[in-house]
Motif scaffolding. Sequence first.
Motif: not given
Lengths: 260, 260
Positions: B27-50
């Motif tokens: 399972t992939v962590s929110n923070a890891a995705v954020a770091a890789r994409l260069g976006v904030s963790t809140s953006s990742v949270s939103e996209m995760a839900r979508k």
Amino acid sequence: MAKPENRTAVEDYLKVIFSLGEWQEETVSNAAVAARLGVSTSSVSEMARKLADSGLVAHKRYGGMRLTDEGLEQALRMVRRHRLVETFLVRSLGYSWDEVHDDAEVLEHAVSTLMVDRMDDQLGRPWRDPHGDPIPTPDGVLHQPAAEPLAASTAGERRFVARIDDDDPALLRWFADTGIAVDAEVVVRERKPFGGATRLEVTPPGAAAGVTHEVELGAQAVAALLVSLEPASPDPLNDKGCHYVGCRHIGVPRVSEKNR
Amino acid sequence: MAKPENRTAVEDYLKVIFSLGEWQEETVSNAAVAARLGVSTSSVSEMARKLADSGLVAHKRYGGMRLTDEGLEQALRMVRRHRLVETFLVRSLGYSWDEVHDDAEVLEHAVSTLMVDRMDDQLGRPWRDPHGDPIPTPDGVLHQPAAEPLAASTAGERRFVARIDDDDPALLRWFADTGIAVDAEVVVRERKPFGGATRLEVTPPGAAAGVTHEVELGAQAVAALLVSLEPASPDPLNDKGCHYVGCRHIGVPRVSEKNR
DNA sequence: GATAGAAGTTAGGCATGCCGAACTCCGAGA
DNA sequence: TCTCGGAGTTCGGCATGCCTAACTTCTATC
Ligand SMILES: [Mn+2]
Ligand SMILES: [Mn+2]
Ligand SMILES: [Mn+2]
Ligand SMILES: [Mn+2]
């Protein structure tokens, strides 16, 4: 991941304003842009203001808009990309000429300048695309052939197909079947009145002399053809690199990196 | 003008989740995705839900996320596009291997399935990209070579370069200069302790037997190399089309149009 | 078992680009 | 000259996708 830097909307507006403006001589109406892009006129109003703010168009409230030199340069850059991509897809990836337009419409916003240069190199600096549309030069000049609608020709006149509208894939396939292509020689045999058919004697490009056949075109087909009085010259006719006599030059030549 | 249908954000998220998930085992962590994409963790949270709403990832609140079968299929489709585009740019447009990644990152969202197929045809169905990364098959299977980090090898061991990280163009250029490329044979001569250098004896691919030279790699260079115990086989080893012994297959094979 | 801090989420905002509805201008015809 | 209808504009809204700041949850350590 690199961000796409979405300028596609602006790029599409510039292209449309360019092509609607009779090569930027006239001012373009809001409604015309909306129709071409398939958006509402309110969207065009908003974008017109943004483009004016960026100095890409001149916009008089309740009047139309017209590209500035800067806007024209960017529009021509997009036209170059679109047509080079189409040429590449046909010549290097085996697309047929009716398949390229939609893909090019997307790719034109995605290809880097490096990729444009490489495609240009590989294709040997083509000067027109598969539909005969001239490809603006790298320094931003479009060599506009002196071509007119086939509808303007009358019975007995001999013309050369210079450009073919690439909007309708089905029409392009039909043209291919009937031997109508860029550089085909056509002689108008008969023009039936009241929007009737036009009969042509067609010599496909590269056919042996005298190998001709007759084709009857409906109004829609006639409207898709631009013809010239004299054939295109495969080699440039002069030091400007023109391939047609009476060629017009559109765009402010950009000073290349080297010459600065 | 055709609308770009901006799915690039979703596509990039899927790719990143795929590559971070150790090929979707973990399972992939929110923070890891954020770091890789260069976006904030809140953006990742939103996209995760979508993405969860679209059925592309499984997402437990405050837990990580993992691709569903559907998400994995789409991720592999993007990986295929990226790597095919890179291969095309190098082999057909003369890019060097350090120039392709950023352009491919944009083009992968713009190429049509027709274009992917044509590139694949023209390249003769390549199975790996210029950096050795395997190209998923058209039916959505990735043949994952049994390769491990060079850091895991100790002095005296012989390995074959299987994959090279394409993130850093400067490092790629340096590798090219030193003869380190995909399929190079390397023998570890010495591993200096405490993050020190690694000395390798390198036989570039295609070099005459015995033509070797020594290279000293820093930690960053070592980290960019994945090596395998046995060389890659240019021809498939079995009816599954594997090019490495011990190759793992990732992805749910899609039933192709023909077989349905 | 309590608790601080890390990891994740939510809320409120900004920017782009689109829409329909309501308003404003302008010029052609009465 | 007046007016009326179409073209153009403005306004409020929606959808994406990103941000920061504030909040919640989880967990590792004491
Ligand atoms: Mn086109
Ligand atoms: Mn064209
Ligand atoms: Mn890459
Ligand atoms: Mn990539």
